[in-house]
Write a protein that holds these residues in place. Structure first.
Motif, PDB file in Angstrom:
ATOM      1  N   GLU A 119     -10.634  -0.511   0.451  1.00 27.65           N
ATOM      2  CA  GLU A 119     -10.569  -1.692   1.315  1.00 27.65           C
ATOM      3  C   GLU A 119      -9.219  -1.768   2.019  1.00 27.65           C
ATOM      4  OE1 GLU A 119     -11.818  -5.246   3.155  1.00 27.65           O
ATOM      5  OE2 GLU A 119     -12.942  -3.759   2.005  1.00 27.65           O
ATOM      6  N   ARG A 120      -8.146  -1.596   1.283  1.00 28.84           N
ATOM      7  CA  ARG A 120      -6.805  -1.669   1.873  1.00 28.84           C
ATOM      8  C   ARG A 120      -6.574  -0.519   2.848  1.00 28.84           C
ATOM      9  NH1 ARG A 120      -3.583  -5.397  -0.224  1.00 28.84           N
ATOM     10  NH2 ARG A 120      -4.035  -6.267  -2.280  1.00 28.84           N
ATOM     11  N   ALA A 121      -7.014   0.673   2.451  1.00 29.81           N
ATOM     12  CA  ALA A 121      -6.798   1.851   3.296  1.00 29.81           C
ATOM     13  C   ALA A 121      -7.498   1.701   4.640  1.00 29.81           C
ATOM     14  CB  ALA A 121      -7.295   3.103   2.570  1.00 29.81           C
ATOM     15  N   PHE A 122      -8.740   1.233   4.628  1.00 27.34           N
ATOM     16  CA  PHE A 122      -9.486   1.143   5.878  1.00 27.34           C
ATOM     17  C   PHE A 122      -9.102  -0.089   6.696  1.00 27.34           C
ATOM     18  CE2 PHE A 122     -12.065   4.242   3.643  1.00 27.34           C
ATOM     19  CZ  PHE A 122     -12.251   5.181   4.650  1.00 27.34           C
ATOM     20  N   THR A 123      -8.623  -1.119   6.037  1.00 27.07           N
ATOM     21  CA  THR A 123      -8.059  -2.247   6.782  1.00 27.07           C
ATOM     22  C   THR A 123      -6.834  -1.785   7.558  1.00 27.07           C
ATOM     23  OG1 THR A 123      -8.851  -3.876   5.174  1.00 27.07           O
ATOM     24  CG2 THR A 123      -7.035  -4.540   6.600  1.00 27.07           C
ATOM     25  N   TYR A 124      -6.007  -0.988   6.899  1.00 28.91           N
ATOM     26  CA  TYR A 124      -4.815  -0.428   7.538  1.00 28.91           C
ATOM     27  C   TYR A 124      -5.206   0.491   8.698  1.00 28.91           C
ATOM     28  CZ  TYR A 124      -0.863   2.810   8.066  1.00 28.91           C
ATOM     29  OH  TYR A 124       0.140   3.611   8.567  1.00 28.91           O
ATOM     30  N   MET A 156       0.846  -1.192   0.000  1.00 29.84           N
ATOM     31  CA  MET A 156       0.000   0.000   0.000  1.00 29.84           C
ATOM     32  C   MET A 156       0.881   1.241   0.000  1.00 29.84           C
ATOM     33  SD  MET A 156      -3.044   1.098   2.640  1.00 29.84           S
ATOM     34  CE  MET A 156      -1.943   1.532   3.991  1.00 29.84           C
ATOM     35  N   ALA A 157       0.681   2.139  -0.964  1.00 28.41           N
ATOM     36  CA  ALA A 157       1.502   3.339  -1.086  1.00 28.41           C
ATOM     37  C   ALA A 157       0.915   4.460  -0.245  1.00 28.41           C
ATOM     38  CB  ALA A 157       1.579   3.760  -2.552  1.00 28.41           C
ATOM     39  N   THR A 158       1.491   4.711   0.927  1.00 30.69           N
ATOM     40  CA  THR A 158       1.014   5.759   1.819  1.00 30.69           C
ATOM     41  C   THR A 158       2.063   6.852   1.946  1.00 30.69           C
ATOM     42  OG1 THR A 158       1.920   4.728   3.802  1.00 30.69           O
ATOM     43  CG2 THR A 158      -0.284   4.042   3.113  1.00 30.69           C
ATOM     44  N   LEU A 159       1.606   8.104   2.009  1.00 32.80           N
ATOM     45  CA  LEU A 159       2.520   9.227   2.190  1.00 32.80           C
ATOM     46  C   LEU A 159       2.644   9.605   3.660  1.00 32.80           C
ATOM     47  CD1 LEU A 159       1.587   9.414  -0.865  1.00 32.80           C
ATOM     48  CD2 LEU A 159       2.324  11.780  -0.713  1.00 32.80           C
TER      49      LEU A 159
END
Length: 213
Positions: free
Chosen positions: A82-87, A1-4
């Motif tokens: 989905e990935r963002a909120f799982t994280y 997941m690409a997060t800043l």
């Protein structure tokens, strides 16, 4: 997941409790996403949607509110909801387990700055899961995303400003109403006093007319 960047804040006053930046993104690239995340912390209130994905080109800001704590992650557009909120859910669980009973006592920004270590581990873990899961998780990612609000960050910040203006106008209206009520009560008392004095004068004149004159 690409997060800043990932940010944790307190609902109500928008106090930043913890944050973590993507080291490889570069300081210059992080200025705007970090500033928008902080703005969002200040604008969210107790009636805000508990989860939302906000378009902030060229990024997306995902946030989640749980137990009066705001969790924000700024990611690129390739990261699914989905990935963002799982994280974010994992971040919320870890943060609450470590600092849940101390959140309301925090009185300065970044009171739990050491949580950055945990955030980095969770970010790396999310990236590893993405590499190994591949196509097999595509169907799973489509689940329940329809229930998450999608909006534009500028619209949300503008509504927040409008809400603040409305609250200020409402407060001024209450003050003016209270002042009007006090003035009305004062005028009523003066009117009663004047009537009482007039009645006393009339009674005195009647007494003088019938019993003295």
């Amino acid at each position: 997941m690409a997060t800043l960047c990932t940010m944790v804040g307190r609902l109500g006053d928008g106090l930043v409790l913890a944050a973590s930046m993507e080291e490889e993104s570069g300081a210059a690239r992080m200025i705007e996403p970090q500033a928008r995340a902080k703005q969002l912390l200040k604008k969210l209130h107790f009636n805000s949607p508990p989860r939302a994905s906000l378009d902030a080109p060229p990024h997306v800001i995902h946030y989640m509110v749980e137990k009066d704590i705001i969790y924000i992650v700024v990611s690129d557009k390739s990261t699914s909801q989905e990935r963002a909120f799982t994280y974010l859910q994992q971040v919320a669980q870890e943060f609450w387990s470590q600092y849940g009973d101390r959140v309301q006592e925090a009185n300065r920004p970044y009171s739990f700055i050491e949580f950055d270590t945990t955030l980095q581990k969770l970010r790396r873990s999310a990236g590893a899961r993405r590499r190994v899961s591949g196509i097999a998780t595509i169907k799973t990612e489509l689940r329940d995303v329809q229930s998450i609000l999608r909006d534009n960050i500028d619209n949300v910040l503008e509504r927040g400003a409008s809400l603040e203006d409305l609250e200020m106008k409402g407060s001024n209206l209450v003050v003016q109403s209270q002042k009007y009520r006090k003035d009305a009560q004062h005028l009523n008392l003066r009117s009663l006093y004047a009537k009482a004095v007039a009645g006393s004068i009339v009674a005195l004149l009647l007494i003088l007319y019938f019993f003295v004159l």
